[in-house]
Motif scaffolding. Structure first.
Motif, mmCIF file in Angstrom:
data_model
loop_
_atom_site.group_PDB
_atom_site.id
_atom_site.type_symbol
_atom_site.label_atom_id
_atom_site.label_comp_id
_atom_site.label_asym_id
_atom_site.label_seq_id
_atom_site.Cartn_x
_atom_site.Cartn_y
_atom_site.Cartn_z
ATOM 1 N N ASP A 69 16.585 12.384 101.553
ATOM 2 C CA ASP A 69 17.010 11.490 100.471
ATOM 3 C C ASP A 69 15.964 10.401 100.275
ATOM 4 O OD1 ASP A 69 18.508 10.281 98.510
ATOM 5 O OD2 ASP A 69 19.887 9.313 99.904
ATOM 6 N N SER A 75 22.574 10.840 97.742
ATOM 7 C CA SER A 75 22.639 12.256 97.415
ATOM 8 C C SER A 75 21.220 12.810 97.333
ATOM 9 C CB SER A 75 23.378 12.492 96.097
ATOM 10 O OG SER A 75 22.646 11.933 95.030
ATOM 11 N N ASP A 117 25.228 23.848 97.552
ATOM 12 C CA ASP A 117 25.870 22.998 96.541
ATOM 13 C C ASP A 117 27.221 23.600 96.160
ATOM 14 O OD1 ASP A 117 26.282 21.000 94.709
ATOM 15 O OD2 ASP A 117 24.984 21.875 93.171
ATOM 16 N N ALA A 123 23.513 18.289 93.045
ATOM 17 C CA ALA A 123 23.092 17.313 94.053
ATOM 18 C C ALA A 123 23.899 17.594 95.309
ATOM 19 C CB ALA A 123 23.324 15.885 93.573
ATOM 20 N N ASN A 125 25.749 16.399 98.639
ATOM 21 C CA ASN A 125 26.291 15.255 99.376
ATOM 22 C C ASN A 125 26.034 15.517 100.855
ATOM 23 O OD1 ASN A 125 28.351 16.931 100.392
ATOM 24 N ND2 ASN A 125 29.679 16.479 98.647
#
Length: 153
Positions: A69, A75, A117, A123, A125
């Motif tokens: 990140d 995210s 994903d 994106a 998490n």
């Protein structure tokens, strides 16, 4: 001959002047102040405890997530994910010809990203990102024999 004597004398005068000048500007250390005794009838104050702040413990997965990140927004975008994967593209050579085409690399990394994903938000998490971790073997433990007890005489 007198020139040698004058040269030696001037060198000694310069050295002596330097020593005098150095000693004049040198500062002596002041003695440390001694703690004062408490007034009569009062108990001395207890020493102030020294507390060292501790850093919060972070898991390996949290550290790994932070490495990916780059913009620290919580995210990982597709671009952030793919940028870090460029280093390992050699492993993705599906036809084993010793050369990795961009298509081979893009298919493998895009597929891995799509699998991770789960919510299709484009994106990752932290929970989704954790699924992309490379499985690691547990560290080898020492197979040393247990220490034997000393025999008493």
């Amino acid at each position: 001959m007198w020139r040698y004597g004058a040269g030696v004398l001037s060198a000694l005068l310069l050295a002596g002047g330097g020593v005098i000048l150095f000693r004049g500007t040198a500062q002596t250390e002041a003695p440390l102040p001694q703690p004062k005794a408490p007034p009569v009838g009062m108990a001395p104050l207890p020493p102030v405890p020294v507390t060292i702040p501790s850093a919060p413990e972070r898991t390996r997965e949290q550290k790994r997530f932070d490495r990916y990140d780059k913009d620290r927004d919580g995210s990982i975008t597709r671009d952030e994910y793919l940028a870090s994967r460029r280093k390992a593209y050699a492993k993705l050579d599906t036809n084993r010809d010793g050369q990795l085409s961009f298509d081979e690399w893009a298919v493998a990394t895009t597929t891995k990203f799509a699998k991770a994903d789960a919510d299709q938000s484009i994106a990752l998490n932290p929970a989704e990102f954790a699924t992309t971790a490379i499985p690691r073997k547990p560290a080898a433990r020492c197979a040393c024999p247990a220490p034997r007890a000393e025999a008493e005489d």
